[in-house]
Design an enzyme around this catalytic site. Structure first.
Site, PDB file in Angstrom:
ATOM      1  N   GLY A 124       0.844  -1.189   0.000  1.00  0.00           N
ATOM      2  CA  GLY A 124       0.000   0.000   0.000  1.00  0.00           C
ATOM      3  C   GLY A 124       0.880   1.240   0.000  1.00  0.00           C
ATOM      4  O   GLY A 124       1.997   1.209   0.547  1.00  0.00           O
ATOM      5  N   GLN A 173       3.223   9.890   1.085  1.00  0.00           N
ATOM      6  CA  GLN A 173       4.470   9.135   1.256  1.00  0.00           C
ATOM      7  C   GLN A 173       5.451   9.359   0.110  1.00  0.00           C
ATOM      8  O   GLN A 173       6.609   8.931   0.195  1.00  0.00           O
ATOM      9  CB  GLN A 173       4.181   7.637   1.368  1.00  0.00           C
ATOM     10  CG  GLN A 173       3.459   7.271   2.657  1.00  0.00           C
ATOM     11  CD  GLN A 173       3.267   5.780   2.749  1.00  0.00           C
ATOM     12  OE1 GLN A 173       2.344   5.236   2.174  1.00  0.00           O
ATOM     13  NE2 GLN A 173       4.158   5.107   3.455  1.00  0.00           N
ATOM     14  N   CYS A 199       5.070   0.096   7.858  1.00  0.00           N
ATOM     15  CA  CYS A 199       4.808   1.212   6.959  1.00  0.00           C
ATOM     16  C   CYS A 199       6.101   1.543   6.227  1.00  0.00           C
ATOM     17  O   CYS A 199       7.173   1.568   6.841  1.00  0.00           O
ATOM     18  CB  CYS A 199       4.346   2.419   7.771  1.00  0.00           C
ATOM     19  SG  CYS A 199       4.016   3.875   6.769  1.00  0.00           S
ATOM     20  N   LEU A 200       5.998   1.801   4.931  1.00  0.00           N
ATOM     21  CA  LEU A 200       7.193   2.136   4.146  1.00  0.00           C
ATOM     22  C   LEU A 200       7.876   3.393   4.666  1.00  0.00           C
ATOM     23  O   LEU A 200       9.073   3.576   4.466  1.00  0.00           O
ATOM     24  CB  LEU A 200       6.830   2.310   2.665  1.00  0.00           C
ATOM     25  CG  LEU A 200       6.343   1.052   1.944  1.00  0.00           C
ATOM     26  CD1 LEU A 200       5.908   1.408   0.525  1.00  0.00           C
ATOM     27  CD2 LEU A 200       7.417  -0.024   1.920  1.00  0.00           C
ATOM     28  N   HIS A 251      -5.147   1.690   7.017  1.00  0.00           N
ATOM     29  CA  HIS A 251      -3.797   2.258   7.128  1.00  0.00           C
ATOM     30  C   HIS A 251      -3.601   3.383   6.104  1.00  0.00           C
ATOM     31  O   HIS A 251      -3.086   4.462   6.443  1.00  0.00           O
ATOM     32  CB  HIS A 251      -2.775   1.129   6.912  1.00  0.00           C
ATOM     33  CG  HIS A 251      -1.347   1.546   6.992  1.00  0.00           C
ATOM     34  ND1 HIS A 251      -0.506   1.131   8.007  1.00  0.00           N
ATOM     35  CD2 HIS A 251      -0.586   2.333   6.189  1.00  0.00           C
ATOM     36  CE1 HIS A 251       0.699   1.656   7.812  1.00  0.00           C
ATOM     37  NE2 HIS A 251       0.680   2.384   6.709  1.00  0.00           N
ATOM     38  N   GLU A 252      -4.021   3.135   4.855  1.00  0.00           N
ATOM     39  CA  GLU A 252      -3.809   4.147   3.803  1.00  0.00           C
ATOM     40  C   GLU A 252      -4.722   5.357   4.001  1.00  0.00           C
ATOM     41  O   GLU A 252      -4.300   6.497   3.775  1.00  0.00           O
ATOM     42  CB  GLU A 252      -3.992   3.534   2.410  1.00  0.00           C
ATOM     43  CG  GLU A 252      -3.036   2.392   2.070  1.00  0.00           C
ATOM     44  CD  GLU A 252      -1.578   2.671   2.400  1.00  0.00           C
ATOM     45  OE1 GLU A 252      -1.137   3.826   2.285  1.00  0.00           O
ATOM     46  OE2 GLU A 252      -0.872   1.721   2.797  1.00  0.00           O
ATOM     47  N   HIS A 254      -3.234   7.558   6.500  1.00  0.00           N
ATOM     48  CA  HIS A 254      -2.169   8.392   5.920  1.00  0.00           C
ATOM     49  C   HIS A 254      -2.739   9.697   5.373  1.00  0.00           C
ATOM     50  O   HIS A 254      -2.147  10.765   5.534  1.00  0.00           O
ATOM     51  CB  HIS A 254      -1.465   7.668   4.768  1.00  0.00           C
ATOM     52  CG  HIS A 254      -0.274   6.861   5.178  1.00  0.00           C
ATOM     53  ND1 HIS A 254       0.821   7.419   5.795  1.00  0.00           N
ATOM     54  CD2 HIS A 254       0.020   5.546   5.032  1.00  0.00           C
ATOM     55  CE1 HIS A 254       1.726   6.461   6.022  1.00  0.00           C
ATOM     56  NE2 HIS A 254       1.263   5.318   5.576  1.00  0.00           N
TER      57      HIS A 254
HETATM   58 NI    NI Z   1       2.107   3.419   5.654  1.00  0.00          NI
END
Ligand code: NI
Length: 177
Positions: free
Chosen positions: A52, A57, A99-100, A141-142, A145
């Site tokens: 995701g 991000q 998370c990235l 989660h997204e 963000h």
């Molecule tokens: Ni994330």
């Protein structure tokens, strides 16, 4: 349809950049640039080994996220969420989340097990999608963000402080860029 074959792989913005904690602006233009950006986001997500990715991000403050919980295995699993809102939550699941933008950090996060999101596609058409387990987690989660919220806001203050301290240490060592 995209005629551009060379995609842009965006670097992933890491925790500490204010864009990650700023609510994103609605997408209002459903044009060619948006479609290109979505394709670039999928490629950037795959390049970073994620399932995701939200636009903040990659430093873009727009309410836009891409998800593929199958990681390229099933093209039909590719989900684009433009201006998403969570409209339904049921049940509970507890599982490891990462998370990235916070590489190497994983924590147990309690989330709803079945989630319904209302969003627009790249053409601007509204749709609703219900997902469970990993997909539900990814949608939450997204969407978080896009509201300037990171998964560490769902863990205990103690764990969150520990993570922040470790990140500060990495920053000082020049290992967090
Ligand atoms: Ni994330």
């Amino acid at each position: 349809m995209s005629s551009k074959s060379k995609r842009t792989i965006y670097p992933i913005v890491k925790y500490g950049d204010p864009v990650l904690e700023t609510p994103a602006e609605p997408v209002t233009e459903f044009n060619h640039e948006l479609k290109e950006l979505v394709e670039d986001m999928f490629e950037s997500m795959y390049a970073a080994h994620g399932v995701g990715l939200a636009a903040p991000q990659i430093g873009i403050n727009k309410r836009l996220a891409v998800i593929d919980i199958t990681f390229k295995e099933n093209a039909d699993a590719r989900l684009v969420l433009v201006n998403p809102e969570i409209i339904g939550r049921e049940g509970k699941q507890t599982g490891q989340e990462g998370c990235l933008s916070l590489p190497e950090f994983r924590e147990n996060v309690v989330r709803a097990n079945v989630v319904t999101v209302r969003a627009q596609d790249v053409e601007g058409r509204w749709f609703e999608k219900t997902g469970e387990e990993l997909l539900a987690r990814a949608m939450l989660h997204e969407t978080d963000h896009l509201n300037g919220r990171l998964f560490i806001s769902h863990v205990s203050a103690l764990k969150r402080d520990l993570i922040k301290r470790k990140i500060k240490k990495l920053m000082r060592a020049g290992e967090w860029e």
